[in-house]
Design a protein around this motif. Structure first.
Motif, PDB file in Angstrom:
ATOM      1  N   ARG A  16     -33.643  88.585   5.052  1.00  0.00           N
ATOM      2  CA  ARG A  16     -34.350  89.972   4.558  1.00  0.00           C
ATOM      3  C   ARG A  16     -34.324  90.452   2.831  1.00  0.00           C
ATOM      4  O   ARG A  16     -35.072  90.481   2.500  1.00  0.00           O
ATOM      5  N   ARG A  17     -33.361  90.909   2.516  1.00  0.00           N
ATOM      6  CA  ARG A  17     -32.991  91.060   1.426  1.00  0.00           C
ATOM      7  C   ARG A  17     -32.840  90.072   0.858  1.00  0.00           C
ATOM      8  O   ARG A  17     -33.372  90.199  -0.623  1.00  0.00           O
ATOM      9  N   SER A  22     -35.752  87.746  -4.526  1.00  0.00           N
ATOM     10  CA  SER A  22     -36.473  86.879  -5.465  1.00  0.00           C
ATOM     11  C   SER A  22     -37.883  87.094  -5.029  1.00  0.00           C
ATOM     12  O   SER A  22     -38.413  86.383  -6.191  1.00  0.00           O
ATOM     13  N   LEU A  23     -38.423  87.729  -3.911  1.00  0.00           N
ATOM     14  CA  LEU A  23     -39.788  88.480  -4.310  1.00  0.00           C
ATOM     15  C   LEU A  23     -40.100  88.498  -5.976  1.00  0.00           C
ATOM     16  O   LEU A  23     -40.880  88.272  -6.524  1.00  0.00           O
ATOM     17  N   ARG A  24     -38.873  89.208  -5.549  1.00  0.00           N
ATOM     18  CA  ARG A  24     -39.150  90.405  -7.326  1.00  0.00           C
ATOM     19  C   ARG A  24     -39.005  90.210  -7.945  1.00  0.00           C
ATOM     20  O   ARG A  24     -39.033  90.271  -9.086  1.00  0.00           O
ATOM     21  N   LYS A  25     -37.757  88.726  -8.027  1.00  0.00           N
ATOM     22  CA  LYS A  25     -37.694  88.681  -9.173  1.00  0.00           C
ATOM     23  C   LYS A  25     -38.886  87.383  -9.997  1.00  0.00           C
ATOM     24  O   LYS A  25     -39.150  87.007 -10.846  1.00  0.00           O
ATOM     25  N   LEU A  26     -39.525  87.343  -8.734  1.00  0.00           N
ATOM     26  CA  LEU A  26     -41.060  86.723  -9.435  1.00  0.00           C
ATOM     27  C   LEU A  26     -41.939  87.487  -9.846  1.00  0.00           C
ATOM     28  O   LEU A  26     -43.418  86.457 -10.203  1.00  0.00           O
ATOM     29  N   LYS A  94     -20.933  81.064   4.779  1.00  0.00           N
ATOM     30  CA  LYS A  94     -20.814  82.842   4.334  1.00  0.00           C
ATOM     31  C   LYS A  94     -22.426  82.795   3.053  1.00  0.00           C
ATOM     32  O   LYS A  94     -22.304  82.088   2.262  1.00  0.00           O
ATOM     33  N   LEU A  95     -23.407  83.400   4.356  1.00  0.00           N
ATOM     34  CA  LEU A  95     -23.899  83.351   2.586  1.00  0.00           C
ATOM     35  C   LEU A  95     -23.688  84.370   1.678  1.00  0.00           C
ATOM     36  O   LEU A  95     -22.976  84.762   1.080  1.00  0.00           O
ATOM     37  N   LYS A  96     -23.957  83.964   0.372  1.00  0.00           N
ATOM     38  CA  LYS A  96     -23.759  84.903  -0.936  1.00  0.00           C
ATOM     39  C   LYS A  96     -24.912  85.716  -0.840  1.00  0.00           C
ATOM     40  O   LYS A  96     -26.332  85.695  -0.544  1.00  0.00           O
ATOM     41  N   LEU A  97     -24.303  86.948  -1.578  1.00  0.00           N
ATOM     42  CA  LEU A  97     -25.067  88.048  -1.583  1.00  0.00           C
ATOM     43  C   LEU A  97     -25.062  88.821  -2.941  1.00  0.00           C
ATOM     44  O   LEU A  97     -24.395  88.698  -4.058  1.00  0.00           O
TER      45      LEU A  97
END
Length: 97
Positions: A16-17, A22-26, A94-97
């Motif tokens: 979700r984060r 990512s949406l904010r970056k777009l 491991k997710l990259k944060l």
């Protein structure tokens, strides 16, 4: 969105984060980022915008999302659920944060 089981909770929270950022970056405004928001109707996305979003997310999570599955995405909730399923079906990563 309800967690299917509790072990997906931390993964879903991270996803979700990542989707939000990512949406904010777009350039999507904060107020418009709702789980039930339709990419095409509510957010004004076209196919290229969705491809860019998926590419951003793939780079952040370090995993490829199947093009055939991403074509069925309509809402932010659909995208989050698809990513969580993809991540939980794969080897633990491991997710990259």
């Amino acid at each position: 969105m309800q967690n299917r089981n509790s072990k997906n909770g931390p993964v879903e929270k991270r996803v979700r984060r990542i989707v939000y950022r990512s949406l904010r970056k777009l350039g999507v405004e904060r107020e418009r980022i709702l789980t039930d928001a339709d990419f095409y109707g509510d957010l004004g996305f076209d196919e290229t915008d969705l491809i860019c979003l998926v590419f951003l997310i793939e780079n952040q999570i370090g995993c490829y999302l199947c093009d055939a599955k991403t074509q069925d995405i309509r809402t932010i909730r659909d995208l989050i659920e698809m990513i969580v399923i993809e991540l939980t079906e794969q080897e633990p990563i491991k997710l990259k944060l």
